[in-house]
Enzyme design. Sequence first.
Site, PDB file in Angstrom:
ATOM      1  N   LYS A 168     -12.723 -51.517  37.933  1.00 37.94           N
ATOM      2  CA  LYS A 168     -12.703 -50.267  38.362  1.00 37.94           C
ATOM      3  C   LYS A 168     -13.433 -49.561  36.775  1.00 37.94           C
ATOM      4  CE  LYS A 168     -10.882 -46.678  37.512  1.00 37.94           C
ATOM      5  NZ  LYS A 168     -11.565 -45.532  36.875  1.00 37.94           N
ATOM      6  N   GLU A 191      -5.790 -53.909  25.618  1.00 41.38           N
ATOM      7  CA  GLU A 191      -6.738 -53.775  24.565  1.00 41.38           C
ATOM      8  C   GLU A 191      -6.689 -52.298  24.474  1.00 41.38           C
ATOM      9  OE1 GLU A 191      -9.448 -57.694  24.203  1.00 41.38           O
ATOM     10  OE2 GLU A 191     -10.233 -55.800  24.657  1.00 41.38           O
ATOM     11  N   CYS A 247     -12.843 -48.129  19.270  1.00 41.47           N
ATOM     12  CA  CYS A 247     -11.408 -48.337  19.023  1.00 41.47           C
ATOM     13  C   CYS A 247     -11.200 -49.002  17.823  1.00 41.47           C
ATOM     14  CB  CYS A 247     -10.943 -49.350  20.196  1.00 41.47           C
ATOM     15  SG  CYS A 247     -11.596 -50.875  20.312  1.00 41.47           S
ATOM     16  N   GLU A 275      -4.622 -41.106  17.429  1.00 41.70           N
ATOM     17  CA  GLU A 275      -5.900 -41.435  17.673  1.00 41.70           C
ATOM     18  C   GLU A 275      -6.596 -40.238  17.991  1.00 41.70           C
ATOM     19  OE1 GLU A 275      -7.095 -43.975  21.196  1.00 41.70           O
ATOM     20  OE2 GLU A 275      -8.193 -45.296  19.651  1.00 41.70           O
TER      21      GLU A 275
END
Length: 486
Positions: A178, A254, A288, A390
Amino acid sequence: MRQINNFINGEFVASGIGKRFDKRSPVDNQVIASIAEAGQAEVDQAVSAAKHALAGEWGQLSTNDRVDLLYGVADEITRRFDDFVAAEMADTGQPHHVMTHAFIPRGAANFKVFADIIKNVPTESFHMDTPDGRGALNYGVRVPKGVIGVVAPWNAPFLLMTWKVGPALACGNTVVVKPSEETPLTATLLGEVMNKVGVPKGVYNVINGFGPDSAGEFLTRHKDVDAITFTGETRTGSTIMKAASDGIRDVSFEMGGKNAGIVFADCDLDNAVDGIFRSSFLNTGQVCLGTERVYVERPIFDRFVTALKEKAEGVTFGRPTDAGVNYGPLISQEHREKVLSYYAKARADGATIVTGGGVPDMPADLAEGSWVQPTIWTDLPESSAVIQEEIFGPCCHIRPFDSEEEVIELANASDYGLATTIWTENLTRAHRVAGKVDVGITWVNSWFLRDLRTAFGGAKQSGIGREGGVHSLEFYTEMRNVCIKM
Ligand SMILES: NC(=O)c1ccc[n+]([C@@H]2O[C@H](COP(=O)([O-])OP(=O)(O)OC[C@H]3O[C@@H](n4cnc5c(N)ncnc54)[C@H](O)[C@@H]3O)[C@@H](O)[C@H]2O)c1
Ligand SMILES: O=C/C=C/C=C(\O)C(=O)O
Protein backbone atom coordinates in the site's frame (compact mmCIF):
# COMPACT_ATOMS: atom_id res chain seq x y z
CA MET A 1 -3.78 12.36 -17.61
CA ARG A 2 -2.20 9.17 -16.29
CA GLN A 3 -4.72 6.55 -15.13
CA ILE A 4 -3.10 4.56 -12.29
CA ASN A 5 -4.81 1.33 -11.28
CA ASN A 6 -4.20 -1.30 -8.62
CA PHE A 7 -1.92 -4.20 -9.48
CA ILE A 8 -3.43 -7.51 -8.39
CA ASN A 9 -2.42 -11.01 -9.48
CA GLY A 10 -0.38 -9.63 -12.35
CA GLU A 11 -3.21 -7.47 -13.72
CA PHE A 12 -3.91 -3.74 -13.48
CA VAL A 13 -7.31 -3.48 -11.81
CA ALA A 14 -9.64 -0.48 -11.49
CA SER A 15 -11.54 0.43 -8.37
CA GLY A 16 -14.37 -1.91 -7.45
CA ILE A 17 -16.01 0.87 -5.47
CA GLY A 18 -15.81 3.19 -8.46
CA LYS A 19 -13.60 5.64 -6.58
CA ARG A 20 -10.60 7.47 -7.99
CA PHE A 21 -8.50 10.21 -6.42
CA ASP A 22 -6.26 12.85 -7.91
CA LYS A 23 -2.50 12.93 -7.62
CA ARG A 24 -1.33 16.55 -7.72
CA SER A 25 2.18 17.75 -8.52
CA PRO A 26 3.98 19.24 -5.50
CA VAL A 27 5.66 21.64 -7.94
CA ASP A 28 2.57 23.48 -9.18
CA ASN A 29 -0.42 21.64 -7.61
CA GLN A 30 -1.67 20.57 -11.04
CA VAL A 31 -3.42 17.18 -11.26
CA ILE A 32 -1.02 14.76 -12.95
CA ALA A 33 -2.74 11.41 -12.45
CA SER A 34 -6.01 9.76 -11.52
CA ILE A 35 -5.63 6.88 -9.06
CA ALA A 36 -8.06 3.97 -8.62
CA GLU A 37 -8.87 3.57 -4.91
CA ALA A 38 -8.87 -0.05 -3.78
CA GLY A 39 -11.91 -1.03 -1.76
CA GLN A 40 -12.23 -3.98 0.61
CA ALA A 41 -12.90 -6.28 -2.36
CA GLU A 42 -9.64 -5.32 -4.11
CA VAL A 43 -7.69 -5.72 -0.88
CA ASP A 44 -9.27 -9.17 -0.40
CA GLN A 45 -8.35 -10.08 -4.00
CA ALA A 46 -4.77 -8.90 -3.52
CA VAL A 47 -4.30 -10.82 -0.26
CA SER A 48 -5.91 -13.90 -1.77
CA ALA A 49 -3.61 -13.66 -4.85
CA ALA A 50 -0.59 -13.36 -2.55
CA LYS A 51 -1.70 -16.35 -0.51
CA HIS A 52 -2.29 -18.50 -3.59
CA ALA A 53 1.08 -17.56 -5.05
CA LEU A 54 2.73 -18.97 -1.93
CA ALA A 55 1.08 -22.31 -2.59
CA GLY A 56 1.80 -22.14 -6.32
CA GLU A 57 4.89 -21.84 -8.54
CA TRP A 58 6.55 -19.19 -6.33
CA GLY A 59 6.36 -21.34 -3.24
CA GLN A 60 7.91 -24.29 -5.11
CA LEU A 61 10.86 -22.35 -6.52
CA SER A 62 14.37 -23.27 -5.37
CA THR A 63 16.28 -20.50 -3.57
CA ASN A 64 18.57 -20.14 -6.57
CA ASP A 65 15.66 -19.79 -9.00
CA ARG A 66 14.01 -17.22 -6.72
CA VAL A 67 17.29 -15.32 -6.46
CA ASP A 68 17.71 -15.35 -10.24
CA LEU A 69 14.28 -13.76 -10.61
CA LEU A 70 15.19 -11.04 -8.07
CA TYR A 71 18.39 -10.30 -9.92
CA GLY A 72 16.22 -10.04 -13.03
CA VAL A 73 14.01 -7.49 -11.24
CA ALA A 74 17.08 -5.46 -10.26
CA ASP A 75 18.41 -5.55 -13.81
CA GLU A 76 15.04 -4.47 -15.26
CA ILE A 77 14.83 -1.61 -12.76
CA THR A 78 18.27 -0.54 -13.94
CA ARG A 79 17.22 -0.84 -17.57
CA ARG A 80 14.19 1.37 -16.83
CA PHE A 81 16.14 3.68 -14.52
CA ASP A 82 15.02 6.84 -16.32
CA ASP A 83 11.35 5.78 -16.12
CA PHE A 84 11.64 5.36 -12.35
CA VAL A 85 13.46 8.70 -12.04
CA ALA A 86 10.72 10.43 -14.06
CA ALA A 87 7.92 8.79 -12.07
CA GLU A 88 9.42 9.67 -8.71
CA MET A 89 10.15 13.26 -9.78
CA ALA A 90 6.50 13.57 -10.87
CA ASP A 91 5.36 12.12 -7.54
CA THR A 92 7.62 14.15 -5.23
CA GLY A 93 8.78 17.20 -7.19
CA GLN A 94 12.32 16.53 -5.96
CA PRO A 95 15.31 17.49 -8.15
CA HIS A 96 16.67 15.11 -10.75
CA HIS A 97 20.02 14.88 -8.90
CA VAL A 98 18.31 13.72 -5.68
CA MET A 99 16.60 10.92 -7.62
CA THR A 100 19.59 9.78 -9.67
CA HIS A 101 22.17 9.97 -6.87
CA ALA A 102 20.27 9.30 -3.66
CA PHE A 103 17.00 7.47 -4.05
CA ILE A 104 16.39 5.54 -7.27
CA PRO A 105 19.70 3.56 -7.33
CA ARG A 106 18.59 1.98 -4.07
CA GLY A 107 15.71 0.26 -5.87
CA ALA A 108 17.94 -2.25 -7.66
CA ALA A 109 20.30 -2.43 -4.67
CA ASN A 110 17.47 -3.39 -2.31
CA PHE A 111 16.77 -6.47 -4.43
CA LYS A 112 20.40 -7.46 -5.10
CA VAL A 113 21.67 -7.20 -1.53
CA PHE A 114 18.99 -9.51 -0.16
CA ALA A 115 19.24 -11.93 -3.07
CA ASP A 116 22.91 -12.30 -2.13
CA ILE A 117 22.22 -12.62 1.59
CA ILE A 118 19.54 -15.31 1.28
CA LYS A 119 21.86 -17.40 -0.93
CA ASN A 120 24.72 -17.30 1.56
CA VAL A 121 23.25 -16.98 5.01
CA PRO A 122 23.79 -20.02 7.29
CA THR A 123 21.15 -21.28 9.66
CA GLU A 124 22.24 -23.17 12.80
CA SER A 125 22.88 -26.68 14.07
CA PHE A 126 23.64 -28.09 17.53
CA HIS A 127 24.74 -31.56 18.60
CA MET A 128 23.47 -32.40 22.10
CA ASP A 129 24.49 -35.20 24.47
CA THR A 130 21.79 -37.57 25.69
CA PRO A 131 21.76 -39.98 28.67
CA ASP A 132 22.02 -42.99 26.40
CA GLY A 133 25.24 -41.57 24.93
CA ARG A 134 23.96 -41.55 21.37
CA GLY A 135 23.19 -37.85 21.31
CA ALA A 136 20.85 -35.81 19.14
CA LEU A 137 21.26 -33.33 16.29
CA ASN A 138 19.30 -30.07 16.16
CA TYR A 139 19.15 -27.96 13.02
CA GLY A 140 17.38 -24.74 12.13
CA VAL A 141 15.33 -24.20 8.97
CA ARG A 142 14.18 -20.78 7.77
CA VAL A 143 10.73 -20.69 6.14
CA PRO A 144 8.86 -17.70 4.68
CA LYS A 145 6.46 -15.93 7.04
CA GLY A 146 3.76 -15.82 4.33
CA VAL A 147 1.80 -12.79 3.06
CA ILE A 148 3.52 -9.54 4.07
CA GLY A 149 1.56 -6.29 4.21
CA VAL A 150 3.85 -3.41 3.20
CA VAL A 151 2.65 0.08 4.12
CA ALA A 152 4.97 2.74 2.70
CA PRO A 153 5.43 6.53 3.09
CA TRP A 154 5.79 9.29 0.51
CA ASN A 155 9.16 10.81 1.28
CA ALA A 156 11.39 8.34 -0.57
CA PRO A 157 8.67 6.13 -2.03
CA PHE A 158 10.65 3.75 -4.26
CA LEU A 159 13.64 3.36 -1.91
CA LEU A 160 11.48 2.73 1.12
CA MET A 161 9.00 0.38 -0.54
CA THR A 162 11.74 -1.78 -2.15
CA TRP A 163 13.64 -1.75 1.18
CA LYS A 164 10.79 -3.98 2.36
CA VAL A 165 9.78 -5.82 -0.84
CA GLY A 166 13.37 -6.88 -1.62
CA PRO A 167 13.98 -8.91 1.55
CA ALA A 168 10.37 -10.07 1.75
CA LEU A 169 10.57 -11.72 -1.69
CA ALA A 170 14.15 -12.92 -1.16
CA CYS A 171 12.89 -14.85 1.86
CA GLY A 172 10.13 -16.47 -0.23
CA ASN A 173 7.19 -14.39 0.99
CA THR A 174 4.60 -12.63 -1.16
CA VAL A 175 3.59 -9.00 -0.67
CA VAL A 176 0.67 -6.63 -0.83
CA VAL A 177 1.98 -3.07 -1.01
CA LYS A 178 0.00 0.00 0.00
CA PRO A 179 2.02 2.98 -1.24
CA SER A 180 1.27 6.43 0.10
CA GLU A 181 -1.68 8.15 -1.55
CA GLU A 182 0.76 10.97 -2.24
CA THR A 183 3.17 8.85 -4.29
CA PRO A 184 1.65 5.90 -6.18
CA LEU A 185 3.66 5.99 -9.41
CA THR A 186 6.81 3.91 -8.81
CA ALA A 187 5.00 1.07 -7.02
CA THR A 188 2.82 0.74 -10.11
CA LEU A 189 5.85 0.80 -12.41
CA LEU A 190 7.39 -2.02 -10.39
CA GLY A 191 4.34 -4.11 -11.28
CA GLU A 192 5.29 -3.78 -14.95
CA VAL A 193 8.82 -4.89 -14.06
CA MET A 194 7.56 -7.95 -12.17
CA ASN A 195 5.50 -9.06 -15.16
CA LYS A 196 8.34 -8.40 -17.60
CA VAL A 197 10.80 -10.46 -15.54
CA GLY A 198 8.34 -13.33 -15.09
CA VAL A 199 7.80 -13.12 -11.34
CA PRO A 200 4.72 -15.33 -10.85
CA LYS A 201 1.38 -13.55 -10.63
CA GLY A 202 0.27 -12.72 -7.11
CA VAL A 203 3.78 -12.46 -5.68
CA TYR A 204 3.78 -8.65 -5.87
CA ASN A 205 0.50 -6.74 -5.52
CA VAL A 206 -0.25 -3.02 -5.16
CA ILE A 207 -3.42 -1.52 -3.68
CA ASN A 208 -3.85 2.24 -3.79
CA GLY A 209 -5.79 4.32 -1.30
CA PHE A 210 -5.62 6.00 2.03
CA GLY A 211 -5.16 4.87 5.61
CA PRO A 212 -8.16 4.93 7.92
CA ASP A 213 -11.29 3.22 6.53
CA SER A 214 -9.48 2.68 3.23
CA ALA A 215 -6.92 0.35 1.66
CA GLY A 216 -4.34 0.84 4.42
CA GLU A 217 -6.65 -0.17 7.21
CA PHE A 218 -8.26 -2.98 5.18
CA LEU A 219 -4.78 -4.41 4.60
CA THR A 220 -3.47 -4.15 8.15
CA ARG A 221 -6.65 -5.65 9.57
CA HIS A 222 -6.82 -8.49 7.05
CA LYS A 223 -6.87 -11.92 8.72
CA ASP A 224 -4.75 -13.52 5.96
CA VAL A 225 -1.90 -11.01 6.26
CA ASP A 226 0.82 -12.79 8.25
CA ALA A 227 3.05 -9.80 9.09
CA ILE A 228 3.07 -6.02 8.57
CA THR A 229 6.05 -3.86 7.78
CA PHE A 230 5.30 -0.16 8.08
CA THR A 231 7.23 3.03 7.51
CA GLY A 232 5.60 6.27 8.48
CA GLU A 233 4.61 8.54 11.32
CA THR A 234 4.79 7.24 14.88
CA ARG A 235 1.13 7.95 15.55
CA THR A 236 0.15 5.92 12.47
CA GLY A 237 2.32 3.10 13.73
CA SER A 238 0.39 3.11 16.96
CA THR A 239 -2.89 2.75 15.03
CA ILE A 240 -1.51 -0.05 12.86
CA MET A 241 -0.17 -1.87 15.91
CA LYS A 242 -3.71 -2.01 17.30
CA ALA A 243 -4.98 -3.38 13.98
CA ALA A 244 -2.18 -5.96 13.85
CA SER A 245 -2.95 -7.16 17.35
CA ASP A 246 -6.39 -8.30 16.18
CA GLY A 247 -5.15 -11.64 14.87
CA ILE A 248 -1.66 -11.44 16.42
CA ARG A 249 0.62 -10.43 13.54
CA ASP A 250 4.31 -9.56 13.72
CA VAL A 251 5.19 -5.95 12.96
CA SER A 252 8.29 -4.11 11.84
CA PHE A 253 8.01 -0.35 12.26
CA GLU A 254 10.32 2.39 10.95
CA MET A 255 8.89 5.65 12.19
CA GLY A 256 9.53 9.29 13.02
CA GLY A 257 12.64 10.98 14.31
CA LYS A 258 13.87 14.26 15.79
CA ASN A 259 17.50 13.68 15.13
CA ALA A 260 20.38 15.61 16.72
CA GLY A 261 23.55 16.74 15.00
CA ILE A 262 26.42 17.12 17.51
CA VAL A 263 29.23 19.35 16.29
CA PHE A 264 32.39 19.54 18.41
CA ALA A 265 34.84 22.43 18.13
CA ASP A 266 37.59 20.11 16.86
CA CYS A 267 35.55 19.02 13.82
CA ASP A 268 36.45 19.54 10.18
CA LEU A 269 34.19 22.58 9.98
CA ASP A 270 33.57 22.55 6.23
CA ASN A 271 32.70 18.85 6.35
CA ALA A 272 30.41 19.36 9.33
CA VAL A 273 28.60 22.30 7.72
CA ASP A 274 28.16 20.34 4.50
CA GLY A 275 26.94 17.28 6.37
CA ILE A 276 24.41 19.19 8.48
CA PHE A 277 23.30 21.14 5.39
CA ARG A 278 22.58 17.88 3.54
CA SER A 279 20.94 16.26 6.54
CA SER A 280 18.68 19.25 7.20
CA PHE A 281 17.73 20.25 3.66
CA LEU A 282 18.07 17.22 1.33
CA ASN A 283 14.67 16.24 -0.09
CA THR A 284 13.38 19.54 1.37
CA GLY A 285 14.03 18.14 4.85
CA GLN A 286 11.65 15.22 4.25
CA VAL A 287 14.02 12.49 5.39
CA CYS A 288 13.36 10.57 8.62
CA LEU A 289 17.11 10.42 9.25
CA GLY A 290 17.48 14.17 8.77
CA THR A 291 18.69 16.67 11.36
CA GLU A 292 16.26 19.17 12.90
CA ARG A 293 18.27 19.76 16.13
CA VAL A 294 21.87 20.95 15.85
CA TYR A 295 24.15 21.32 18.89
CA VAL A 296 27.44 23.14 18.29
CA GLU A 297 30.28 23.51 20.79
CA ARG A 298 30.40 27.19 21.79
CA PRO A 299 33.85 28.20 20.41
CA ILE A 300 32.71 27.57 16.81
CA PHE A 301 29.01 28.35 17.22
CA ASP A 302 28.97 31.72 15.42
CA ARG A 303 31.18 30.49 12.56
CA PHE A 304 29.00 27.42 12.12
CA VAL A 305 25.72 29.38 12.07
CA THR A 306 27.11 31.83 9.53
CA ALA A 307 28.39 29.05 7.26
CA LEU A 308 25.14 27.03 7.40
CA LYS A 309 23.10 30.19 6.73
CA GLU A 310 25.16 30.89 3.63
CA LYS A 311 24.58 27.36 2.25
CA ALA A 312 20.85 27.43 3.03
CA GLU A 313 20.48 30.77 1.25
CA GLY A 314 22.36 29.41 -1.77
CA VAL A 315 19.80 26.76 -2.82
CA THR A 316 18.13 26.96 -6.23
CA PHE A 317 14.37 26.37 -6.31
CA GLY A 318 12.56 25.09 -9.38
CA ARG A 319 11.17 22.21 -11.39
CA PRO A 320 13.02 18.88 -10.96
CA THR A 321 14.64 18.94 -14.38
CA ASP A 322 15.40 22.66 -14.58
CA ALA A 323 19.15 23.27 -14.89
CA GLY A 324 20.90 23.88 -11.57
CA VAL A 325 17.84 23.15 -9.44
CA ASN A 326 18.87 21.53 -6.14
CA TYR A 327 15.86 22.27 -3.94
CA GLY A 328 12.28 21.11 -4.40
CA PRO A 329 8.86 21.62 -2.81
CA LEU A 330 7.28 19.77 0.09
CA ILE A 331 5.06 16.83 -0.90
CA SER A 332 1.71 18.58 -0.60
CA GLN A 333 -0.19 21.72 0.39
CA GLU A 334 -1.33 19.89 3.53
CA HIS A 335 2.23 19.10 4.59
CA ARG A 336 3.26 22.67 3.73
CA GLU A 337 0.62 23.99 6.12
CA LYS A 338 2.02 21.67 8.82
CA VAL A 339 5.58 22.91 8.28
CA LEU A 340 4.47 26.57 8.16
CA SER A 341 2.60 26.04 11.44
CA TYR A 342 5.95 25.19 13.04
CA TYR A 343 7.51 28.24 11.43
CA ALA A 344 4.79 30.24 13.22
CA LYS A 345 5.37 28.38 16.51
CA ALA A 346 9.07 29.24 16.32
CA ARG A 347 8.24 32.93 15.97
CA ALA A 348 5.74 32.71 18.82
CA ASP A 349 8.32 30.96 21.05
CA GLY A 350 10.81 33.78 20.49
CA ALA A 351 13.19 32.20 17.98
CA THR A 352 15.88 34.22 16.30
CA ILE A 353 15.26 33.54 12.60
CA VAL A 354 18.73 33.19 11.11
CA THR A 355 17.27 32.66 7.65
CA GLY A 356 13.94 31.73 6.05
CA GLY A 357 10.81 31.24 8.10
CA GLY A 358 8.31 31.72 5.33
CA VAL A 359 7.39 31.10 1.69
CA PRO A 360 9.70 31.99 -1.20
CA ASP A 361 8.63 34.25 -4.05
CA MET A 362 8.09 31.81 -6.94
CA PRO A 363 7.42 32.49 -10.62
CA ALA A 364 3.72 32.49 -11.56
CA ASP A 365 3.79 28.95 -13.01
CA LEU A 366 5.12 27.56 -9.71
CA ALA A 367 3.24 29.82 -7.30
CA GLU A 368 0.67 27.09 -6.46
CA GLY A 369 3.39 24.59 -5.52
CA SER A 370 4.16 23.51 -1.93
CA TRP A 371 7.22 25.72 -1.52
CA VAL A 372 8.72 26.89 1.77
CA GLN A 373 12.00 28.61 2.56
CA PRO A 374 14.89 26.64 4.05
CA THR A 375 14.93 27.89 7.63
CA ILE A 376 17.40 28.09 10.50
CA TRP A 377 16.57 29.19 14.05
CA THR A 378 18.52 29.87 17.23
CA ASP A 379 17.57 30.95 20.79
CA LEU A 380 14.56 28.65 21.28
CA PRO A 381 13.98 26.88 24.63
CA GLU A 382 14.40 23.07 24.45
CA SER A 383 10.78 22.81 25.60
CA SER A 384 9.50 24.40 22.37
CA ALA A 385 7.40 22.16 20.15
CA VAL A 386 9.81 23.12 17.36
CA ILE A 387 12.54 21.25 19.26
CA GLN A 388 10.45 18.38 20.58
CA GLU A 389 8.22 17.44 17.65
CA GLU A 390 9.09 16.09 14.19
CA ILE A 391 8.48 18.85 11.60
CA PHE A 392 9.70 16.90 8.56
CA GLY A 393 10.66 20.03 6.66
CA PRO A 394 13.71 22.07 5.56
CA CYS A 395 14.52 23.55 8.95
CA CYS A 396 16.78 23.16 11.94
CA HIS A 397 17.48 24.83 15.28
CA ILE A 398 21.05 25.43 16.38
CA ARG A 399 22.09 25.66 20.04
CA PRO A 400 25.53 26.05 21.63
CA PHE A 401 26.84 23.60 24.23
CA ASP A 402 29.83 23.63 26.58
CA SER A 403 30.48 20.02 27.57
CA GLU A 404 30.15 16.45 26.29
CA GLU A 405 27.88 15.56 29.22
CA GLU A 406 25.60 18.51 28.45
CA VAL A 407 25.22 17.70 24.75
CA ILE A 408 24.55 14.00 25.36
CA GLU A 409 21.77 14.99 27.77
CA LEU A 410 20.36 17.45 25.24
CA ALA A 411 20.49 14.91 22.38
CA ASN A 412 18.77 12.22 24.45
CA ALA A 413 15.98 14.53 25.67
CA SER A 414 13.58 13.32 22.97
CA ASP A 415 10.79 10.76 22.69
CA TYR A 416 12.39 9.70 19.42
CA GLY A 417 15.56 7.67 18.97
CA LEU A 418 16.25 7.19 15.27
CA ALA A 419 19.57 8.76 14.23
CA THR A 420 22.41 11.06 15.33
CA THR A 421 25.41 12.56 13.59
CA ILE A 422 28.61 13.35 15.50
CA TRP A 423 31.24 15.66 14.01
CA THR A 424 34.70 15.52 15.63
CA GLU A 425 38.24 14.62 14.62
CA ASN A 426 38.69 12.89 17.99
CA LEU A 427 37.49 9.36 17.20
CA THR A 428 37.94 8.23 20.81
CA ARG A 429 35.38 10.84 21.75
CA ALA A 430 33.19 9.83 18.80
CA HIS A 431 33.10 6.22 20.04
CA ARG A 432 32.38 7.39 23.59
CA VAL A 433 29.54 9.71 22.61
CA ALA A 434 28.08 7.25 20.08
CA GLY A 435 27.78 4.73 22.90
CA LYS A 436 25.71 7.14 24.97
CA VAL A 437 23.17 8.54 22.50
CA ASP A 438 19.91 6.55 22.60
CA VAL A 439 19.33 6.03 18.88
CA GLY A 440 19.32 3.19 16.36
CA ILE A 441 21.87 4.70 13.98
CA THR A 442 24.83 7.03 14.61
CA TRP A 443 26.98 8.50 11.84
CA VAL A 444 30.40 9.97 12.62
CA ASN A 445 31.69 12.66 10.24
CA SER A 446 29.10 11.50 7.71
CA TRP A 447 25.36 11.19 7.10
CA PHE A 448 23.08 8.76 5.24
CA LEU A 449 26.06 6.55 4.39
CA ARG A 450 24.26 3.23 4.10
CA ASP A 451 25.68 -0.29 4.24
CA LEU A 452 22.58 -2.41 3.62
CA ARG A 453 24.01 -5.30 5.65
CA THR A 454 23.82 -3.31 8.90
CA ALA A 455 20.99 -3.16 11.43
CA PHE A 456 18.62 -0.31 10.57
CA GLY A 457 15.83 0.92 12.81
CA GLY A 458 14.87 3.24 15.62
CA ALA A 459 14.74 3.22 19.41
CA LYS A 460 11.99 4.63 21.62
CA GLN A 461 9.14 6.10 19.50
CA SER A 462 11.14 5.76 16.28
CA GLY A 463 10.53 2.13 15.59
CA ILE A 464 10.08 -1.53 16.44
CA GLY A 465 12.62 -4.06 15.17
CA ARG A 466 15.63 -3.89 12.89
CA GLU A 467 15.86 -4.46 9.15
CA GLY A 468 18.97 -4.68 7.01
CA GLY A 469 21.32 -7.59 6.34
CA VAL A 470 20.50 -10.74 8.29
CA HIS A 471 18.29 -8.65 10.60
CA SER A 472 15.69 -8.56 7.82
CA LEU A 473 15.65 -12.34 7.81
CA GLU A 474 14.61 -12.33 11.46
CA PHE A 475 11.44 -10.52 10.42
CA TYR A 476 10.75 -12.03 6.99
CA THR A 477 11.29 -15.67 7.95
CA GLU A 478 10.29 -18.05 10.72
CA MET A 479 13.14 -20.16 12.08
CA ARG A 480 12.03 -23.72 12.82
CA ASN A 481 14.08 -26.28 14.76
CA VAL A 482 14.28 -30.01 14.00
CA CYS A 483 15.74 -32.38 16.61
CA ILE A 484 16.89 -35.83 15.43
CA LYS A 485 17.68 -38.55 18.02
CA MET A 486 20.76 -40.49 16.97
N1 LIG B 1 12.23 5.37 10.27
C1 LIG B 1 12.28 5.37 8.94
O1 LIG B 1 13.06 4.62 8.31
C2 LIG B 1 11.38 6.29 8.17
C3 LIG B 1 11.59 6.41 6.80
C4 LIG B 1 10.77 7.28 6.08
C5 LIG B 1 9.76 8.00 6.70
N2 LIG B 1 9.57 7.86 8.02
C6 LIG B 1 8.53 8.63 8.70
O2 LIG B 1 7.34 8.66 7.88
C7 LIG B 1 6.65 9.90 8.10
C8 LIG B 1 6.33 10.55 6.76
O3 LIG B 1 5.62 9.63 5.95
P1 LIG B 1 4.02 9.71 5.83
O4 LIG B 1 3.54 11.10 6.03
O5 LIG B 1 3.64 8.97 4.59
O6 LIG B 1 3.56 8.85 7.10
P2 LIG B 1 2.06 8.43 7.42
O7 LIG B 1 2.13 7.70 8.69
O8 LIG B 1 1.13 9.57 7.30
O9 LIG B 1 1.66 7.41 6.22
C9 LIG B 1 2.47 6.30 5.94
C10 LIG B 1 1.62 5.25 5.25
O10 LIG B 1 0.67 4.77 6.18
C11 LIG B 1 -0.62 4.78 5.59
N3 LIG B 1 -1.59 4.91 6.67
C12 LIG B 1 -1.98 6.05 7.31
N4 LIG B 1 -2.88 5.77 8.29
C13 LIG B 1 -3.08 4.41 8.25
C14 LIG B 1 -3.90 3.48 8.98
N5 LIG B 1 -4.71 3.90 9.95
N6 LIG B 1 -3.85 2.16 8.65
C15 LIG B 1 -3.01 1.74 7.67
N7 LIG B 1 -2.22 2.55 6.93
C16 LIG B 1 -2.25 3.86 7.23
C17 LIG B 1 -0.57 5.95 4.64
O11 LIG B 1 -1.58 5.88 3.68
C18 LIG B 1 0.82 5.78 4.06
O12 LIG B 1 0.80 4.81 3.04
C19 LIG B 1 7.57 10.75 8.95
O13 LIG B 1 7.19 10.68 10.30
C20 LIG B 1 8.93 10.06 8.79
O14 LIG B 1 9.79 10.27 9.90
C21 LIG B 1 10.37 7.02 8.78
O1 LIG C 1 13.36 9.09 5.27
C1 LIG C 1 14.00 8.13 5.73
C2 LIG C 1 14.89 7.36 4.94
C3 LIG C 1 15.16 6.09 5.32
C4 LIG C 1 16.13 5.37 4.61
C5 LIG C 1 16.19 4.00 4.71
O2 LIG C 1 15.24 3.27 5.25
C6 LIG C 1 17.36 3.29 4.16
O3 LIG C 1 18.35 3.97 3.81
O4 LIG C 1 17.30 2.05 4.09
